[in-house]
Design a protein around this motif. Structure first.
Motif, PDB file in Angstrom:
ATOM      1  N   ARG A  73      58.690  32.476  81.976  1.00 49.51           N
ATOM      2  CA  ARG A  73      58.751  33.102  83.442  1.00 49.51           C
ATOM      3  C   ARG A  73      58.387  34.713  83.242  1.00 49.51           C
ATOM      4  O   ARG A  73      57.522  34.912  84.248  1.00 49.51           O
ATOM      5  CB  ARG A  73      60.042  32.998  84.320  1.00 49.51           C
ATOM      6  CG  ARG A  73      60.210  33.380  85.460  1.00 49.51           C
ATOM      7  CD  ARG A  73      61.250  33.128  86.323  1.00 49.51           C
ATOM      8  NE  ARG A  73      62.357  33.864  85.431  1.00 49.51           N
ATOM      9  CZ  ARG A  73      63.721  33.548  85.837  1.00 49.51           C
ATOM     10  NH1 ARG A  73      63.869  32.789  86.889  1.00 49.51           N
ATOM     11  NH2 ARG A  73      64.652  33.896  85.183  1.00 49.51           N
ATOM     12  N   THR A  74      58.740  35.541  82.376  1.00 49.71           N
ATOM     13  CA  THR A  74      58.517  36.603  82.181  1.00 49.71           C
ATOM     14  C   THR A  74      57.130  36.972  81.891  1.00 49.71           C
ATOM     15  O   THR A  74      56.533  38.196  82.084  1.00 49.71           O
ATOM     16  CB  THR A  74      59.323  37.378  80.962  1.00 49.71           C
ATOM     17  OG1 THR A  74      59.166  36.533  79.756  1.00 49.71           O
ATOM     18  CG2 THR A  74      60.786  37.493  81.325  1.00 49.71           C
ATOM     19  N   HIS A  75      56.279  36.179  81.404  1.00 52.39           N
ATOM     20  CA  HIS A  75      54.909  36.142  80.887  1.00 52.39           C
ATOM     21  C   HIS A  75      53.912  35.728  81.945  1.00 52.39           C
ATOM     22  O   HIS A  75      52.737  35.974  81.857  1.00 52.39           O
ATOM     23  CB  HIS A  75      54.387  35.772  79.644  1.00 52.39           C
ATOM     24  CG  HIS A  75      55.156  36.502  78.636  1.00 52.39           C
ATOM     25  ND1 HIS A  75      56.527  36.302  77.989  1.00 52.39           N
ATOM     26  CD2 HIS A  75      54.973  37.579  77.714  1.00 52.39           C
ATOM     27  CE1 HIS A  75      56.781  37.032  77.024  1.00 52.39           C
ATOM     28  NE2 HIS A  75      55.841  37.815  76.861  1.00 52.39           N
TER      29      HIS A  75
END
Length: 265
Positions: A254-256
């Motif tokens: 999710r962070t990327h």
């Protein structure tokens, strides 16, 4: 005493001629090879194992920084590597990096006195390395060299090729042929043309060497070439399943995910 062997790596014939002429004044040094680009330099250095290399920073195919990085990785694997003296036209950033980390260099046009000082220091380092090997100490990557390379790389162009070694020999993997990258302990796997090549590098390190306009970190252990993405499927919680042209399926974190979406628009 046996002459110390020297390799000259510079794409400018006049610069190599100047270096050869300056070395000819010192009978205890013998030029064993001249190279016009970084790929040839790595091949000849690993084949000939010279004591000293004069290495131009700006060369085609593989720049001097990439050559030095390949040699530093070789040293960490226990291989014998030469003492390096960098050769460059004036570059304030490079000169600052060299001075801060006590890595030797000469500027073009090459001054005789500056050259002789650099050569004398190189001779001292070669003698110290030989003494260490004679006492049973294993060769290690030069911390000063690693530090200067870390400073030089952000200011350099992204390398066109990466040097990887395995039990069968030496490979030059072109950056534009890389489909994706994955983590493997102290190594990263470069997937290109259906083959996986292991390179001793961290994910953070390889990410910094790949053009961010083409490559994106999609997970802490995966980088993809956006030009080789075949399909992108939404998954849970902002994640995606990425299908590459070579058939590989990679799940983004999710962070990327945001960066991936931006590049694929």
């Amino acid at each position: 005493m046996t002459a110390l062997t020297v390799l000259l790596a510079d794409d400018e014939p006049l610069a190599r001629r100047r270096l050869r002429a300056l070395l000819a004044r010192h009978a205890d040094y013998d030029v064993v090879a001249e190279c016009e680009d970084g790929v040839e330099a790595v091949e000849r250095i690993l084949a000939l194992r010279p004591d000293l290399v004069f290495l131009d920073i700006h060369m085609p195919e593989l720049d001097g920084v990439a050559v030095a990085e390949a040699l530093a990785a070789e040293a960490e694997r226990g291989g014998a590597v030469p003492v390096l003296v960098f050769v460059t036209a004036y570059d304030a950033h490079a000169v600052r990096a060299f001075d801060l980390n006590a890595v030797d260099y000469v500027l073009k046009p090459i001054d005789v006195e500056r050259f002789d000082r650099a050569l004398a220091r190189a001779g001292e380092r070669i003698a110290a390395r030989r003494a260490a090997v004679g006492s049973g100490d294993a060769p290690a990557a030069d911390a000063a060299l690693r530090a200067v390379l870390a400073e030089l790389r952000p200011a350099s162009t992204y390398p066109a090729r990466f040097v990887v070694r395995d039990s069968k020999g030496l490979y030059f993997v072109r950056a534009d042929e890389i489909d994706h990258v994955d983590a493997d302990g102290n190594y990263v796997g470069l997937w290109a043309r259906g083959r996986r090549h292991l390179l001793r590098e961290t994910m953070k390190g390889i990410e910094a060497k790949l053009d961010p306009a083409r490559f994106v970190r999609v997970h802490r252990s995966a980088i993809v070439n956006v030009d080789r993405v075949k399909r992108l499927e939404p998954w849970a919680h902002g994640e995606y399943v990425i299908t590459m042209e070579d058939g590989a399926r990679i799940t983004s974190s999710r962070t990327h995910g945001t960066r991936l979406q931006e590049l694929l628009r």
